[in-house]
Design an enzyme around this catalytic site. Structure first.
Site, PDB file in Angstrom:
ATOM      1  N   VAL A   1       0.821  -1.211   0.000  1.00 51.37           N
ATOM      2  CA  VAL A   1       0.000   0.000   0.000  1.00 51.37           C
ATOM      3  C   VAL A   1       0.859   1.267   0.000  1.00 51.37           C
ATOM      4  O   VAL A   1       1.652   1.485   0.904  1.00 51.37           O
ATOM      5  CB  VAL A   1      -0.939   0.020   1.229  1.00 51.37           C
ATOM      6  CG1 VAL A   1      -1.931   1.166   1.100  1.00 51.37           C
ATOM      7  CG2 VAL A   1      -1.657  -1.297   1.392  1.00 51.37           C
ATOM      8  N   SER A   2       0.668   2.090  -1.021  1.00 49.54           N
ATOM      9  CA  SER A   2       1.465   3.309  -1.183  1.00 49.54           C
ATOM     10  C   SER A   2       0.606   4.547  -0.940  1.00 49.54           C
ATOM     11  O   SER A   2      -0.574   4.566  -1.285  1.00 49.54           O
ATOM     12  CB  SER A   2       2.020   3.355  -2.610  1.00 49.54           C
ATOM     13  OG  SER A   2       2.537   4.639  -2.892  1.00 49.54           O
TER      14      SER A   2
END
Ligand SMILES: *[C@@H]1O[C@H](CO)[C@@H](O)[C@H](O)[C@H]1NC(C)=O
Ligand SMILES: *[C@@H]1O[C@H](CO)[C@@H](O)[C@H](O)[C@H]1NC(C)=O
Ligand SMILES: *[C@@H]1O[C@H](CO)[C@@H](O)[C@H](O)[C@H]1NC(C)=O
Ligand SMILES: *[C@@H]1O[C@H](CO)[C@@H](O)[C@H](O)[C@H]1NC(C)=O
Length: 706
Positions: A283-284
């Protein structure tokens, strides 16, 4: 579990059924402490001070933007059973850090706090100092173990728990959740899409958008704390950043605390609000997505690579630069947490507190696995730890060096030869890790101490119907979803309640990533960094189920094998501060550049001073700088410290031989600043060449904001 404890659990369950414990069901405590690590490199042997999240040797610290804090929460039930949850602004958590924290607590409080009922979780900021883990691979970027940072964490975390202990009072706990839009994206969608279609159909998004909050309210109705879990990498600050920073989630915590403790400086005030790590593996926060650096065109989606000469594949946004991006993501997360805090819709928790902890040797584990292709249950195993080729490719939040790409399924003679200089993987390793081509056979190295852990801790804290699953790694989105489901199911199957489960990521120890077997098959960065082979998650699911069943059944849990004690083997290549000097005719704290006489609102105020090395004293619970405003009584009131978002300081080595250095301070006044007379003070310590460390301070002239 003893018969007595079984009876206790039974009674507790009975009490819950027979009385209404919605209010004042628990005793609760909160505490916060400064755990800031060394913010700068050292002059002689240049040492990386910042986090190895990016494994970037040039990412050396040169000052502070935001300080690191440890935030502790204690819960106790009617029968005196306690659990502790800590979220610290650290890259991750180290086993030895937890061991020493528990040790210090036991000296003070006997066996009230133990491995079993304490969870320490790191937020995973990539802009905080490293070198506190005792695994060779994880300390390379800091040139080995950094005792000063290790001690800063141990002391800060312990102090936060002591403060929470001292604040324990009657209260209640509420759980609530909301959706945070636009604060995260999946950085390996091609791996995610390899998960079964039927499974993906259960979810709208390819990352978890939910923020789950525990709210602690005392009997007077005052909200004294909140833990918020939201899955996102604190990589809004990228690898070119050299300021110490707690990044997006750290700033979201500060904003929440600022709202609840009006008028307090950062790190002060009674309310403690944490933004804790969850299943953030893939997850960015860089929500505009990846682009080729030089052309701005899309990268290859499978390998995250760009055509020759177009630079690296880097994800950006939502701001114009990394500071603005950090601020925007932090505000989105904070706004959601604040909304829950101010609503009265949370569900009160009730029921007994319970917990279980176990060490598992992942390299030796065999567990059953239901294969959806063959429809058969087979026995699968864990492998000796190893990293795949694509680990070296890095991610779109921070690409690696050399020519590695993500999703590499074939090896090369060149890199295999290089690899074999360090450690040769066995034929069994290669088969066990397939289809991962092994780049680092970290389980086979023969350094004096471990390169990566083999033994991992798993732990569950149960607070009524709320379960905190502490994992020593970065679980991907789907891995986290599967683990939550497994724990929920096993509770019900064992005759327990339906529980809400949160994943507390990067807890207690660090062992890189956990991807699902299907994501692993694609070998993007997260799959390549899944240490114990394709069935790493399968083993976690199995053992967490067992742990939950044991809690529900009140069964005894085997301790499992102890991780090795390797403190005395640690290599430290960084030196401490040798001495500080200042040019002839000046003194430490002398002002080199004075602020202007007057500023308009919104201007940036700058000043610089003759300084000692900040590593002489980390100024915990203090500050290297204050911005002070003259009051009507002609006194100076501190309006900002080095921990404020609006301030930054940068330390500059002027002469290595004579050990001269300056610090430059800047303060963004902002449009909302009050008019008046201000000054800036700098506080520090210098080390004499003859030994001894001495404090100094310096003050700028008065200046006005009109
Ligand atoms: C980091 O962010 C800055 C903007 O703040 C940008 O100029 C730079 O290209 C980014 N670098 C990387 C490697 O992400
Ligand atoms: C399931 O079985 C198939 C056929 O034997 C095999 O190719 C596949 O790797 C197995 N899946 C996993 C995740 O082990
Ligand atoms: C600043 O330094 C002076 C001189 O050493 C000392 O007397 C004073 O107490 C210091 N002030 C503070 C606030 O530390
Ligand atoms: C700055 O303000 C202080 C406090 O009012 C005063 O004592 C001092 O003389 C002022 N300094 C200058 C240089 O004006």
């Amino acid at each position: 579990m003893t018969q007595f404890e079984k009876l206790r659990l039974f009674l507790a369950g009975f009490l819950v059924c027979s009385t209404n414990l919605a209010v004042n069901a628990y005793r609760i405590g909160v505490g916060r402490a400064d755990c800031t690590g060394p913010p700068v490199e050292i002059g002689f042997v240049s040492v990386l001070a910042l986090e190895m999240g990016y494994a970037e040797f040039s990412q050396r610290g040169h000052g502070i933007h935001l300080r690191q804090y440890s935030r502790a929460f204690i819960f106790e039930d009617d029968l005196g059973e306690r659990i502790v949850f800590v979220s610290a602004d650290a890259g991750m958590m180290g086993h030895a850090v937890k061991r020493d924290v528990v040790d210090l607590l036991q000296r003070k409080y006997g066996d009230m706090y133990r491995f079993e009922n304490v969870v320490l979780s790191g937020t995973h900021s990539h802009s905080v100092p490293s070198g506190f883990l005792m695994s060779f691979l994880y300390d390379i970027a800091s040139l080995g173990f950094v005792p000063q940072n290790f001690n800063a964490l141990v002391e800060g975390i312990t102090l936060s728990i002591v403060r929470a202990h001292e604040s324990v009072r009657d209260g209640s706990v509420y759980v609530d959740e909301t959706v945070v839009k636009d604060a995260n994206i999946n950085r390996s969608p091609r791996a995610y899409e390899n998960n079964p279609k039927e499974e993906r159909a259960n979810y709208v998004d390819n990352t978890d958008k939910k923020l789950v909050q525990l709210k602690l309210v005392d009997t007077s109705g005052r909200i004294i704390g909140a833990i918020n879990w939201f899955a996102v990498h604190p990589t809004s600050m990228n690898k070119t950043n050299r300021y110490l920073s707690s990044d997006n989630v750290g700033y979201a915590s500060l904003l929440l605390e600022q709202e609840m403790n009006p008028g307090s400086l950062p790190g002060q005030g009674e309310f403690v609000g944490a933004l804790a790590a969850s299943n953030l593996g893939d997850v960015s926060p860089n929500v505009m997505g990846p682009r080729c650096e030089k052309t701005g065109l899309p990268c290859d989606s499978l390998t995250s690579s760009c055509p020759d000469g177009t630079g690296a594949c880097i994800a950006y946004g939502p701001g114009q630069d990394m500071f603005e991006s950090t601020k925007i993501i932090a505000k989105r997360i904070y706004t959601a947490a604040s909304k829950l805090l101010n609503s009265n819709e949370g569900r009160p928790l009730r029921g007994p507190i319970a917990y279980a902890h176990q060490f598992i040797d992942m390299s030796q584990a065999f567990v059953p696995y239901y294969n959806r292709t063959t429809h058969r249950t087979e026995l699968v195993r864990g492998c000796s730890p190893a990293m795949g080729y694509s680990f070296a490719a890095g991610t779109t939040d921070g690409p690696g060096a050399f020519d590695f790409r993500q999703a590499m399924l074939t090896d090369t003679m060149f890199w295999n030869t290089a690899r074999d200089f360090i450690a040769v993987p066995t034929a069994e390793d290669k088969e066990c890790h397939a289809p991962k081509p092994i780049l680092l056979a970290t389980g086979r190295t023969t350094f004096s101490y471990e390169t990566q852990p083999k033994i991992v801790p798993i732990q569950i804290l149960l607070l009524g119907e709320f379960a905190i699953a502490a994992v020593p790694a970065e679980f991907t989105t789907m891995s986290g979803r599967r683990l939550r489901k497994a724990i929920q199911e096993s509770s019900v199957e064992a005759g327990g309640k339906r529980v809400t489960v949160v994943i507390a990521g990067l807890s207690n120890m660090y062992t890189s990533y956990v991807a699902t077997p299907e994501e692993y098959a694609i070998q993007r960065y997260e799959g390549a960094s899944t240490l114990y082979g394709p069935h790493t998650l399968t083993m976690y699911l199995h053992h967490f189920r067992k742990l939950m069943e044991a809690i529900v059944g009140g069964d005894y849990v085997l301790k499992g094998p102890e991780p090795p004690f390797e403190d005395y083997k640690q290599i430290t290549l960084s030196t401490g501060v040798l001495y500080d000097g200042h040019p002839y005719g000046t003194h430490f704290g002398a002002v080199l550049v004075e602020p202007e006489e007057t500023y308009a609102k919104g201007d940036v105020v700058r000043a610089s001073f003759v300084a000692g090395n900040p590593r002489n004293n980390l100024m915990h619970e203090k500050t290297y700088f204050t911005v002070e405003k003259k009051t009507d009584e002609d006194e100076w009131r501190v309006v900002a410290t080095d921990a404020n978002w609006e301030t930054k300081f940068r330390w500059i080595r002027k002469s290595t031989l004579f050990a001269y250095s300056d610090v430059e301070f800047e303060w963004e006044t902002g449009e909302d600043i009050d008019e008046g007379i201000y000054r800036i003070q700098h506080f520090g310590y210098w080390r004499s060449i003859l030994g001894g460390i001495y404090s100094y301070n310096g003050t700028t002239r008065n200046f006005s904001i009109l």
